[in-house]
Design a protein around this motif. Structure first.
Motif, PDB file in Angstrom:
ATOM      1  N   GLY B 121       0.804  -1.227   0.000  1.00  0.00           N
ATOM      2  CA  GLY B 121       0.000   0.000   0.000  1.00  0.00           C
ATOM      3  C   GLY B 121       0.834   1.272   0.000  1.00  0.00           C
ATOM      4  O   GLY B 121       0.373   2.310  -0.445  1.00  0.00           O
ATOM      5  N   TYR B 122       2.028   1.189   0.541  1.00  0.00           N
ATOM      6  CA  TYR B 122       2.881   2.397   0.613  1.00  0.00           C
ATOM      7  C   TYR B 122       4.350   1.974   0.556  1.00  0.00           C
ATOM      8  O   TYR B 122       4.645   0.778   0.541  1.00  0.00           O
ATOM      9  CB  TYR B 122       2.577   3.219   1.872  1.00  0.00           C
ATOM     10  CG  TYR B 122       2.948   2.573   3.184  1.00  0.00           C
ATOM     11  CD1 TYR B 122       2.169   1.561   3.727  1.00  0.00           C
ATOM     12  CD2 TYR B 122       4.084   2.971   3.901  1.00  0.00           C
ATOM     13  CE1 TYR B 122       2.501   0.958   4.940  1.00  0.00           C
ATOM     14  CE2 TYR B 122       4.417   2.382   5.120  1.00  0.00           C
ATOM     15  CZ  TYR B 122       3.628   1.374   5.627  1.00  0.00           C
ATOM     16  OH  TYR B 122       3.960   0.790   6.827  1.00  0.00           O
ATOM     17  N   ARG B 133       2.937   7.364  -5.341  1.00  0.00           N
ATOM     18  CA  ARG B 133       1.714   7.447  -4.536  1.00  0.00           C
ATOM     19  C   ARG B 133       0.881   8.590  -5.078  1.00  0.00           C
ATOM     20  O   ARG B 133       1.344   9.359  -5.902  1.00  0.00           O
ATOM     21  CB  ARG B 133       2.044   7.658  -3.065  1.00  0.00           C
ATOM     22  CG  ARG B 133       2.824   8.923  -2.794  1.00  0.00           C
ATOM     23  CD  ARG B 133       3.278   8.979  -1.333  1.00  0.00           C
ATOM     24  NE  ARG B 133       4.002  10.228  -1.098  1.00  0.00           N
ATOM     25  CZ  ARG B 133       4.781  10.479  -0.075  1.00  0.00           C
ATOM     26  NH1 ARG B 133       4.967   9.567   0.850  1.00  0.00           N
ATOM     27  NH2 ARG B 133       5.396  11.638   0.055  1.00  0.00           N
ATOM     28  N   TYR B 134      -0.345   8.707  -4.585  1.00  0.00           N
ATOM     29  CA  TYR B 134      -1.284   9.716  -5.077  1.00  0.00           C
ATOM     30  C   TYR B 134      -1.431   9.610  -6.596  1.00  0.00           C
ATOM     31  O   TYR B 134      -0.920  10.409  -7.358  1.00  0.00           O
ATOM     32  CB  TYR B 134      -0.887  11.129  -4.639  1.00  0.00           C
ATOM     33  CG  TYR B 134      -0.951  11.298  -3.130  1.00  0.00           C
ATOM     34  CD1 TYR B 134      -2.134  11.022  -2.444  1.00  0.00           C
ATOM     35  CD2 TYR B 134       0.165  11.691  -2.397  1.00  0.00           C
ATOM     36  CE1 TYR B 134      -2.195  11.140  -1.060  1.00  0.00           C
ATOM     37  CE2 TYR B 134       0.104  11.818  -1.009  1.00  0.00           C
ATOM     38  CZ  TYR B 134      -1.087  11.539  -0.354  1.00  0.00           C
ATOM     39  OH  TYR B 134      -1.147  11.645   1.010  1.00  0.00           O
ATOM     40  N   HIS B 175      -8.602  10.296  -0.392  1.00  0.00           N
ATOM     41  CA  HIS B 175      -7.322  10.809  -0.872  1.00  0.00           C
ATOM     42  C   HIS B 175      -6.159  10.068  -0.202  1.00  0.00           C
ATOM     43  O   HIS B 175      -5.258   9.573  -0.868  1.00  0.00           O
ATOM     44  CB  HIS B 175      -7.249  12.315  -0.577  1.00  0.00           C
ATOM     45  CG  HIS B 175      -6.002  12.989  -1.045  1.00  0.00           C
ATOM     46  ND1 HIS B 175      -4.875  13.094  -0.246  1.00  0.00           N
ATOM     47  CD2 HIS B 175      -5.700  13.615  -2.208  1.00  0.00           C
ATOM     48  CE1 HIS B 175      -3.930  13.761  -0.913  1.00  0.00           C
ATOM     49  NE2 HIS B 175      -4.400  14.091  -2.096  1.00  0.00           N
ATOM     50  N   GLY B 176      -6.215   9.958   1.124  1.00  0.00           N
ATOM     51  CA  GLY B 176      -5.088   9.428   1.894  1.00  0.00           C
ATOM     52  C   GLY B 176      -4.944   7.914   1.822  1.00  0.00           C
ATOM     53  O   GLY B 176      -3.902   7.386   2.227  1.00  0.00           O
ATOM     54  N   THR B 177      -5.957   7.226   1.306  1.00  0.00           N
ATOM     55  CA  THR B 177      -5.870   5.762   1.205  1.00  0.00           C
ATOM     56  C   THR B 177      -6.112   5.306  -0.237  1.00  0.00           C
ATOM     57  O   THR B 177      -5.222   4.763  -0.879  1.00  0.00           O
ATOM     58  CB  THR B 177      -6.867   5.086   2.174  1.00  0.00           C
ATOM     59  OG1 THR B 177      -6.672   5.626   3.490  1.00  0.00           O
ATOM     60  CG2 THR B 177      -6.645   3.578   2.223  1.00  0.00           C
ATOM     61  N   TYR B 180      -3.898   7.531  -2.528  1.00  0.00           N
ATOM     62  CA  TYR B 180      -2.504   7.310  -2.113  1.00  0.00           C
ATOM     63  C   TYR B 180      -1.960   6.033  -2.734  1.00  0.00           C
ATOM     64  O   TYR B 180      -0.830   5.986  -3.211  1.00  0.00           O
ATOM     65  CB  TYR B 180      -2.429   7.225  -0.589  1.00  0.00           C
ATOM     66  CG  TYR B 180      -1.022   7.176  -0.035  1.00  0.00           C
ATOM     67  CD1 TYR B 180      -0.449   8.290   0.566  1.00  0.00           C
ATOM     68  CD2 TYR B 180      -0.261   6.005  -0.098  1.00  0.00           C
ATOM     69  CE1 TYR B 180       0.846   8.244   1.082  1.00  0.00           C
ATOM     70  CE2 TYR B 180       1.033   5.953   0.396  1.00  0.00           C
ATOM     71  CZ  TYR B 180       1.581   7.070   0.991  1.00  0.00           C
ATOM     72  OH  TYR B 180       2.859   7.025   1.481  1.00  0.00           O
ATOM     73  N   THR B 181      -2.759   4.975  -2.700  1.00  0.00           N
ATOM     74  CA  THR B 181      -2.286   3.665  -3.180  1.00  0.00           C
ATOM     75  C   THR B 181      -2.417   3.520  -4.693  1.00  0.00           C
ATOM     76  O   THR B 181      -2.096   2.465  -5.235  1.00  0.00           O
ATOM     77  CB  THR B 181      -3.075   2.530  -2.502  1.00  0.00           C
ATOM     78  OG1 THR B 181      -4.473   2.691  -2.789  1.00  0.00           O
ATOM     79  CG2 THR B 181      -2.870   2.533  -0.995  1.00  0.00           C
ATOM     80  N   GLN B 225       0.861  13.413  -7.278  1.00  0.00           N
ATOM     81  CA  GLN B 225       2.043  13.937  -6.576  1.00  0.00           C
ATOM     82  C   GLN B 225       3.149  14.295  -7.542  1.00  0.00           C
ATOM     83  O   GLN B 225       3.854  15.281  -7.340  1.00  0.00           O
ATOM     84  CB  GLN B 225       2.564  12.917  -5.553  1.00  0.00           C
ATOM     85  CG  GLN B 225       3.894  13.359  -4.938  1.00  0.00           C
ATOM     86  CD  GLN B 225       4.254  12.621  -3.676  1.00  0.00           C
ATOM     87  OE1 GLN B 225       3.390  12.300  -2.875  1.00  0.00           O
ATOM     88  NE2 GLN B 225       5.539  12.369  -3.471  1.00  0.00           N
ATOM     89  N   LEU B 234       6.965  19.108  -1.232  1.00  0.00           N
ATOM     90  CA  LEU B 234       5.621  18.522  -1.359  1.00  0.00           C
ATOM     91  C   LEU B 234       4.522  19.504  -0.983  1.00  0.00           C
ATOM     92  O   LEU B 234       3.461  19.132  -0.481  1.00  0.00           O
ATOM     93  CB  LEU B 234       5.514  17.217  -0.559  1.00  0.00           C
ATOM     94  CG  LEU B 234       6.511  16.120  -0.978  1.00  0.00           C
ATOM     95  CD1 LEU B 234       6.348  14.884  -0.100  1.00  0.00           C
ATOM     96  CD2 LEU B 234       6.332  15.767  -2.447  1.00  0.00           C
TER      97      LEU B 234
END
Lengths: 253, 253
Positions: B121-122, B133-134, B175-177, B180-181, B225, B234
């Motif tokens: 995932g990250y 990511r993003y 957005h963050g999950t 992100y992935t 990103q 960033l």
């Protein structure tokens, strides 16, 4: 003050563990009493279920209603009751966690899911039916400090940073949980770039100085629900934060 | 398409249960294959711990590192491996939950905490070290739809509603999950005032029509990103969303 410290890291030998140790020592030196809910050490169950409410699994479960009935009749499970008793005892909560996926670790999210039942954390109304929340509620008068560690650097979590502004990412906790239940949310204590931290002692010192103002620091200036800022649809009145949208409009600037 | 449906409600006879049943039926009628992770029925464990990674509890646990090593060497626990296999199989994820305390129920948060380990995932980088990511990452090319129920009415969760704008409250997920992935997050399907719903059939119909466009709907226009919008710290470059701050700047408008 009476302080309830809630922590949610699987490894006591971690940065989170060291900061907790320092933080608890500082509280004692400052003359406060503390109690600790170390969720991993307690083996805390974070999953809401019918057994929380002594609910017959053959009957359909309505989570809010079942929790309210169990709360009023004293049938909540013992682990929930023990945590509610600690919250009632406390003048302030310190909620400490590593930020995972831009939110709380599941074990901590489930502390709120299970402990803040209807009648305790929400669903509280004035005699005229007005909801008591966002600055009012059963937990009004208490203070709440989030202590968070996160791998990303500060610039990337600032007002225009790629991950989003950290205070807005934590809005569900700071506004939607602390403030919702009546607690005054203090500005969070955040350790950025936590994996690259080269001076734990320096960070511990900063935490100690934040704990010195636990009883006096100015809370985040969130708006109250019943102070006249919101209309009957619970929408912010147009002359406030005029023309703006987004989570930031709920702070008084 | 192959669709992984993840659901997180303790009561199959609930609104969430009915919508899931209708949703899965619709997927079949539309010619999709689906697999279901019904987290409550599975007794899913949402708590990250050393046993996830076959980690010796006598040794200090570094969550990210231990997860990456276990992922690479195939030592992740079987329940995590099974979920990762489903994610890899899927072209789209449907993530269905009741909103509790303005976020995911713990059992669902802990699905992401445990399944989206480092390396999956990250923590994925290009050969030159740039983070993927993003919009980029191992899950790029997949789509993700959140299906959420919430007690509050729509006005109170709108752009200036007292609880905060729901899309921004769900930013850590959308957005963050998801984003992100690398997954393309679709606009969430939200049932407001869920406790007062008087026409489940009507809501189920709306859900069915949203599922018809699962493969074609326009995703939320989050910024990438590595597309040039962010500087080396960033931070969003000053000419974009000029003068604005907050989560909203990360959408292309």
């Amino acid at each position: 003050m009476n302080v309830l410290w809630i922590s949610a890291h699987p490894e006591p030998r971690s940065l989170n563990g060291s900061l907790r140790e320092e933080g608890l020592r500082a509280l004692t030196e400052l003359g406060h009493e503390y109690r600790l809910s170390d969720l991993y050490a307690m083996g805390w169950n974070p999953v809401v279920g019918p057994e929380d409410y002594g609910h017959d699994p053959a009957e359909r479960l309505h989570v809010a209603d079942a929790s309210a009935e169990a709360y009023e009749s004293g049938r909540l499970s013992d682990d929930i009751l023990a945590e509610q008793e600690k919250v009632e005892w406390a003048d302030a909560l310190v909620v400490q966690f590593p930020v995972w996926w831009y939110g709380l670790p599941a074990i901590l999210k489930g502390w709120f899911d299970r402990v803040f039942v209807k009648g305790f954390g929400y669903g509280i109304t004035r005699e005229d039916g007005v909801a008591l929340r966002y600055g009012e509620g059963k937990l009004a008068g208490k203070r709440a400090l989030a202590v968070a560690t996160i791998g990303a650097r500060a610039s990337a979590l600032g007002p225009r940073g790629v991950h989003g502004d950290l205070t807005e990412l934590l809005f569900p906790l700071l506004h939607g949980t602390f403030w919702y239940t009546g607690m005054a949310p203090l500005p969070p204590f955040v350790v950025y770039a936590a994996d690259c931290l080269d001076d734990v002692e320096c960070t511990a010192k900063e935490l100690r100085s934040r704990l010195e103002t636990l009883g006096t620091a100015e809370p985040l200036p969130f708006r109250t629900q019943n102070g006249g800022d919101y209309d009957e649809d619970l929408v912010l009145r147009p002359h406030l934060a005029r023309g703006r949208t987004g989570l930031g409009v709920h702070w008084v600037s």
